[in-house]
Scaffold this motif. Sequence first.
Motif, PDB file in Angstrom:
ATOM      1  N   PHE A 258       0.845  -1.188   0.000  1.00 51.94           N
ATOM      2  CA  PHE A 258       0.000   0.000   0.000  1.00 51.94           C
ATOM      3  C   PHE A 258       0.886   1.246   0.000  1.00 51.94           C
ATOM      4  N   ALA A 259       0.377   2.326  -0.559  1.00 50.45           N
ATOM      5  CA  ALA A 259       1.113   3.590  -0.522  1.00 50.45           C
ATOM      6  C   ALA A 259       1.132   4.123   0.907  1.00 50.45           C
ATOM      7  N   TRP A 260       2.165   4.920   1.237  1.00 53.68           N
ATOM      8  CA  TRP A 260       2.268   5.451   2.593  1.00 53.68           C
ATOM      9  C   TRP A 260       1.094   6.372   2.932  1.00 53.68           C
ATOM     10  N   ASN A 261       0.513   7.009   1.926  1.00 53.30           N
ATOM     11  CA  ASN A 261      -0.618   7.906   2.192  1.00 53.30           C
ATOM     12  C   ASN A 261      -1.969   7.234   1.965  1.00 53.30           C
ATOM     13  N   SER A 262      -1.969   5.900   1.893  1.00 54.01           N
ATOM     14  CA  SER A 262      -3.232   5.176   1.702  1.00 54.01           C
ATOM     15  C   SER A 262      -4.071   5.260   2.977  1.00 54.01           C
ATOM     16  N   PRO A 263      -5.403   5.224   2.861  1.00 52.96           N
ATOM     17  CA  PRO A 263      -6.275   5.314   4.046  1.00 52.96           C
ATOM     18  C   PRO A 263      -5.981   4.225   5.079  1.00 52.96           C
ATOM     19  N   LEU A 264      -5.667   2.999   4.629  1.00 47.70           N
ATOM     20  CA  LEU A 264      -5.411   1.910   5.571  1.00 47.70           C
ATOM     21  C   LEU A 264      -4.195   2.191   6.440  1.00 47.70           C
ATOM     22  N   VAL A 265      -3.093   2.603   5.823  1.00 42.44           N
ATOM     23  CA  VAL A 265      -1.862   2.872   6.573  1.00 42.44           C
ATOM     24  C   VAL A 265      -2.063   4.037   7.535  1.00 42.44           C
ATOM     25  N   ILE A 266      -2.670   5.114   7.062  1.00 35.04           N
ATOM     26  CA  ILE A 266      -2.895   6.290   7.919  1.00 35.04           C
ATOM     27  C   ILE A 266      -3.817   5.953   9.085  1.00 35.04           C
ATOM     28  N   THR A 267      -4.872   5.187   8.807  1.00 26.07           N
ATOM     29  CA  THR A 267      -5.818   4.828   9.860  1.00 26.07           C
ATOM     30  C   THR A 267      -5.167   3.986  10.945  1.00 26.07           C
ATOM     31  N   MET A 268      -4.359   3.020  10.534  1.00 27.56           N
ATOM     32  CA  MET A 268      -3.720   2.146  11.527  1.00 27.56           C
ATOM     33  C   MET A 268      -2.732   2.921  12.393  1.00 27.56           C
ATOM     34  N   TYR A 269      -1.963   3.808  11.789  1.00 25.98           N
ATOM     35  CA  TYR A 269      -1.060   4.644  12.591  1.00 25.98           C
ATOM     36  C   TYR A 269      -1.852   5.538  13.547  1.00 25.98           C
ATOM     37  N   ALA A 270      -2.968   6.067  13.057  1.00 25.25           N
ATOM     38  CA  ALA A 270      -3.790   6.939  13.902  1.00 25.25           C
ATOM     39  C   ALA A 270      -4.363   6.176  15.095  1.00 25.25           C
ATOM     40  N   LEU A 271      -4.736   4.915  14.882  1.00 23.74           N
ATOM     41  CA  LEU A 271      -5.298   4.100  15.960  1.00 23.74           C
ATOM     42  C   LEU A 271      -4.235   3.646  16.963  1.00 23.74           C
ATOM     43  N   ALA A 272      -2.963   3.688  16.558  1.00 24.94           N
ATOM     44  CA  ALA A 272      -1.899   3.245  17.465  1.00 24.94           C
ATOM     45  C   ALA A 272      -1.803   4.148  18.693  1.00 24.94           C
ATOM     46  N   VAL A 273      -1.983   5.450  18.506  1.00 29.38           N
ATOM     47  CA  VAL A 273      -1.832   6.397  19.621  1.00 29.38           C
ATOM     48  C   VAL A 273      -2.876   6.161  20.709  1.00 29.38           C
ATOM     49  N   PRO A 274      -4.184   6.137  20.394  1.00 28.51           N
ATOM     50  CA  PRO A 274      -5.153   5.875  21.467  1.00 28.51           C
ATOM     51  C   PRO A 274      -5.002   4.474  22.067  1.00 28.51           C
ATOM     52  N   SER A 275      -4.550   3.512  21.290  1.00 31.84           N
ATOM     53  CA  SER A 275      -4.352   2.158  21.827  1.00 31.84           C
ATOM     54  C   SER A 275      -3.258   2.149  22.884  1.00 31.84           C
ATOM     55  N   ILE A 276      -2.164   2.848  22.608  1.00 33.22           N
ATOM     56  CA  ILE A 276      -1.073   2.929  23.585  1.00 33.22           C
ATOM     57  C   ILE A 276      -1.518   3.683  24.825  1.00 33.22           C
ATOM     58  N   LEU A 277      -2.235   4.783  24.631  1.00 31.46           N
ATOM     59  CA  LEU A 277      -2.722   5.561  25.778  1.00 31.46           C
ATOM     60  C   LEU A 277      -3.704   4.748  26.625  1.00 31.46           C
ATOM     61  N   ALA A 278      -4.567   3.966  25.945  1.00 31.84           N
ATOM     62  CA  ALA A 278      -5.510   3.122  26.676  1.00 31.84           C
ATOM     63  C   ALA A 278      -4.769   2.067  27.490  1.00 31.84           C
ATOM     64  N   PHE A 279      -3.720   1.494  26.904  1.00 28.80           N
ATOM     65  CA  PHE A 279      -2.922   0.497  27.619  1.00 28.80           C
ATOM     66  C   PHE A 279      -2.284   1.109  28.866  1.00 28.80           C
ATOM     67  N   LEU A 280      -1.675   2.284  28.716  1.00 30.23           N
ATOM     68  CA  LEU A 280      -1.024   2.926  29.859  1.00 30.23           C
ATOM     69  C   LEU A 280      -2.034   3.307  30.934  1.00 30.23           C
ATOM     70  N   TRP A 281      -3.228   3.752  30.515  1.00 32.57           N
ATOM     71  CA  TRP A 281      -4.252   4.130  31.497  1.00 32.57           C
ATOM     72  C   TRP A 281      -4.734   2.913  32.268  1.00 32.57           C
ATOM     73  N   ILE A 282      -4.978   1.814  31.574  1.00 33.02           N
ATOM     74  CA  ILE A 282      -5.438   0.585  32.235  1.00 33.02           C
ATOM     75  C   ILE A 282      -4.399   0.101  33.235  1.00 33.02           C
ATOM     76  N   GLU A 283      -3.139   0.120  32.831  1.00 29.20           N
ATOM     77  CA  GLU A 283      -2.083  -0.362  33.731  1.00 29.20           C
ATOM     78  C   GLU A 283      -1.952   0.534  34.958  1.00 29.20           C
TER      79      GLU A 283
END
Length: 577
Positions: A258-283
Amino acid sequence: MTMQKGTPVDPESGLPIAEIEKTSEQILAETVETLPIRQLAPAFLGVAMTMFMAALDNSIVSTALPKIGTQFEASNKVELVFTCYVITFNAFQGLYGKMSNVFGRKPTVFFAITIFCMGSILSGVSQSMNMFLGARALTGIGAGGIFSLSNIIIADLVSIRDRGKYQGFISAVFAISALVGPVMGGAFVDKVTWRWCFFIQLALAVITIPTMAVMLKLPRPKGDIWSKVKAIDWAGTFFMAISAVFLLLPTNLGGNLFAWNSPLVITMYALAVPSILAFLWIEAKHAENPIVPPYLWKNHNVVTLLSINIFMGMTFWSLMFYLPIYFQIIEHETATNAGLTMIPLEAGVFISSNIAGILVSKYGKYRPYIFTGTGIAVVGISLCLVLAETSSKVIHVVVLFVCGMGVGQLFPTLIVAIQASVERKDLATVSALHNFFRMTGSGFGVAINGALFQNNLNSGLDTSGVPLEWTNLAKSSAQKIVEIPEEYRTTVEDIYLESMKTVFKATIPMAVMMFLLTFLIRHVRLNVKAAPTPEPESAVVPEKGMKEEVVEMEEEKKSAAAPLAVRGDKEEVTDVR
């Protein structure tokens, strides 16, 4: 550990002064029962055999990948093989550390071996690249447990001072497997079928599982299954897993499928930030028994050593992944010969890991060997650019040996350093994190270099003037370059070589970052070397000032002549199995 305000802190180690005194002289020696060699040797043999099985799987795959990609007509997806493995390897690292505390070491490691064998079977019978990717993901779940639990079990069997020596032996096992793997994989690919690269793991499991069952005797926590299941931080495990997916997968897909500016790549990177924050908050706020206690992120040495592990993973696995491909494509080696060409690298790892481990145990210092290891690694990886300019076998041997001598020193020293930087109750956690960050780095390293390689290759072929028929063939499979007419083949091979040089150039700054981070390590003194107990029944007399841990140790030693396992969440240890 939880520190109250005003607690005096040692500026060198970052630990409370009261605890650093115990750590350096008492706790780590007295909470481990050093076994006589006649009992320690067979137990250690079981751990080494388990590690060999998992490590062999790592090294044998890289040699077979060009053939697998060709057979499934998916050479542009070979980097995904490693990414799928790394994602699942990492996703359950924290879970394995907690499970080993709650359920016991042996049940957890047997569970990991079972999953690993299931993944190996499915890898061997795969009929498509997608099926193969799924099988490698399953294998990664099992391998992650095997690697983590090997480090944890060794910590149960020997004191921190002796641990460097034994970790050096384990690193040597890793080097042997990495030496045997490419050669064995090449022989299977050239003479039989690549599928035997995975079926061979089942033969090893038949030997390994009985050996572990009979020779490894460790205490097992008491309690019913349901209470143990509830003790696991499932929410933290989930967010840790999806964070790994959202970080690693788009890094591999971007610029490749996929291209670096494809919706799939951008979406997954965008979801990484809240996932990490959620993990740190739960811990920090929710989990009763967090898989990663928040106070570990305040430990200077833990953060520094985990950062070094990221760049070590990026550096070492980029070499392990791309060098066999380089020798097959650029040097026109068979798969078997490509495996043999890797011998100097593994010889360097074998020699340096053992020397570093022995010196750590003898002198109680690990920082010098981390410093020299990272420095030599920078030199060796820089010399890979010289390797790419010549077909001289002598230069190949020298460059790979230097790389191995550098990286090899890091295998025993980094794990000893991070274990020495925490209290014993956190040993299983940091051992799992040690593997998590190293394999995360390896995933990023292979993915980043894969994207650079593929982008450089595609752009070079598209502007080369080679007819479209042959450029498409070269993109689909590196092994099909030999089918290209000679008038165009040299051009295609030159483009492949330049693309491989891009990989070597990108790996150098990764190694440099690893080297620079060593200056931030604070030394934690290792305890004086403990002598082995003459008989398993004999008791160790605790020094004045030891509290609950030593009392529990004395009670357990009365009920079982076995090494003390790390207790998790204050559960009692009652039986040895």
